[in-house]
Design a protein around this motif. Structure first.
Motif, mmCIF file in Angstrom:
data_model
loop_
_atom_site.group_PDB
_atom_site.id
_atom_site.type_symbol
_atom_site.label_atom_id
_atom_site.label_comp_id
_atom_site.label_asym_id
_atom_site.label_seq_id
_atom_site.Cartn_x
_atom_site.Cartn_y
_atom_site.Cartn_z
ATOM 1 N N TYR A 186 5.364 2.588 -8.582
ATOM 2 C CA TYR A 186 4.167 1.753 -8.734
ATOM 3 C C TYR A 186 3.213 2.309 -9.788
ATOM 4 N N GLU A 187 3.248 3.613 -9.995
ATOM 5 C CA GLU A 187 2.393 4.245 -10.993
ATOM 6 C C GLU A 187 3.089 4.407 -12.346
ATOM 7 N N THR A 212 5.301 5.495 -4.684
ATOM 8 C CA THR A 212 4.188 5.721 -5.609
ATOM 9 C C THR A 212 4.640 5.927 -7.048
ATOM 10 N N VAL A 254 0.848 -1.188 0.000
ATOM 11 C CA VAL A 254 0.000 0.000 0.000
ATOM 12 C C VAL A 254 0.886 1.241 0.000
ATOM 13 N N GLN A 255 0.492 2.246 -0.757
ATOM 14 C CA GLN A 255 1.163 3.538 -0.712
ATOM 15 C C GLN A 255 0.171 4.579 -0.199
ATOM 16 N N THR A 315 -5.856 6.593 3.004
ATOM 17 C CA THR A 315 -5.570 7.218 1.710
ATOM 18 C C THR A 315 -4.838 6.273 0.771
ATOM 19 N N GLY A 316 -4.647 5.043 1.191
ATOM 20 C CA GLY A 316 -3.767 4.145 0.473
ATOM 21 C C GLY A 316 -4.328 3.582 -0.823
ATOM 22 N N THR A 317 -3.414 3.363 -1.769
ATOM 23 C CA THR A 317 -3.704 2.614 -2.986
ATOM 24 C C THR A 317 -2.998 1.274 -2.857
ATOM 25 N N VAL A 318 -3.709 0.183 -3.171
ATOM 26 C CA VAL A 318 -3.174 -1.164 -3.001
ATOM 27 C C VAL A 318 -2.490 -1.619 -4.288
ATOM 28 N N TYR A 319 -1.298 -2.201 -4.133
ATOM 29 C CA TYR A 319 -0.517 -2.627 -5.290
ATOM 30 C C TYR A 319 -0.136 -4.107 -5.235
#
Length: 246
Positions: A230-231, A227, A21-22, A30-34
């Motif tokens: 990952y993005e 991030t 997570v970031q 607020t995290g985005t899961v990767y």
């Protein structure tokens, strides 16, 4: 070994509820899961990482390690392939020494070091050079307990203190720009790097390869990137190649 032989771009593998997570600005929720931490770590090793930055986010917030199984799986899967530095929920010398004996190369202490500075020297006595003191700054002050409590400490002054206690490196994270892909604050990094002789690992805000190069010019010995990698803003190989060519 905490001294970086060259400037390193270090991928972040932050773990929350067993997944990568970031967070944005260090804020819970607020995290985005990767995906899976072991798979992510393997991908970064394949991409040329020399060090992995592992953080137990739940441990950072709750004060005790909560993703031990996932973290241990990453360490086991990457054994001897790369250096591993681990933070989040490590609160005692015994905790740190146990992790170091189990294969972690460097332990990252934030809250524990602020609340009990002597713990840095205690760990260093048995595992020289293995302690990275994490100084997370919000509004120019060091914050602890998962970035929720301000200490009133100036990051550069705090860095000097921990270097004198034996810290092998300082991890400086600018929480104000963390995870936002809006660029880095080189002045803050320069202030911390100028205050100590040990390596400073910068983190927070990296959006481009130019940001990585700017942190190197500001005096950092390495940069942790989450991030942006990952993005797919840039690749690990692109960033490391740019640094090596600079």
């Amino acid at each position: 070994m905490t001294a970086f032989s060259r400037f390193e771009v270090i991928p972040a593998v932050d773990v929350q509820d067993g997944a990568v997570v970031q967070l944005v600005g260090g804020e819970r929720g607020t995290g985005t899961v990767y995906g899976d931490p072991v798979e992510a770590a393997a991908d970064w090793v394949e991409a040329g990482a020399e060090t992995l930055h592992l953080v137990d986010l739940d441990g950072a917030f709750e004060g005790e390690r909560a993703n031990a199984d996932a973290i241990e799986a990453v360490v086991a899967a990457t054994d001897e392939a790369v250096d591993v530095q681990l933070g989040g929920g490590i609160r005692t010398a015994a905790d740190a020494q146990g992790l170091l004996d189990a294969g972690v190369d460097r332990v990252i202490l934030g809250t524990a070091a602020v609340e009990n500075p002597a713990v840095v020297a205690e760990i260093t006595d048995t595992h020289p050079g293995s302690v990275v003191v994490s100084l997370d700054a919000k509004d120019g002050e060091v914050v602890v307990a998962g970035w929720t409590e301000s200490t009133g400490l100036d990051p550069a002054t705090a860095a000097e203190r921990y270097a004198s206690l034996g810290a092998g490196a300082i991890l400086f994270t600018n929480v104000d720009v963390e995870g936002q892909l809006d660029g880095v604050d080189t002045d803050a990094v320069d202030a911390v790097a100028s205050a100590v002789d040990v390596p400073v690992i910068a983190s927070g805000g990296v959006a481009t390869v130019d940001d990585v190069l700017a942190l190197r010019r500001a005096g950092a010995a390495a940069v942790v990137v989450g991030t942006a990698l990952y993005e797919d803003r840039f690749t690990l190989r692109e960033a490391q190649a740019a640094v090596d060519a600079a």
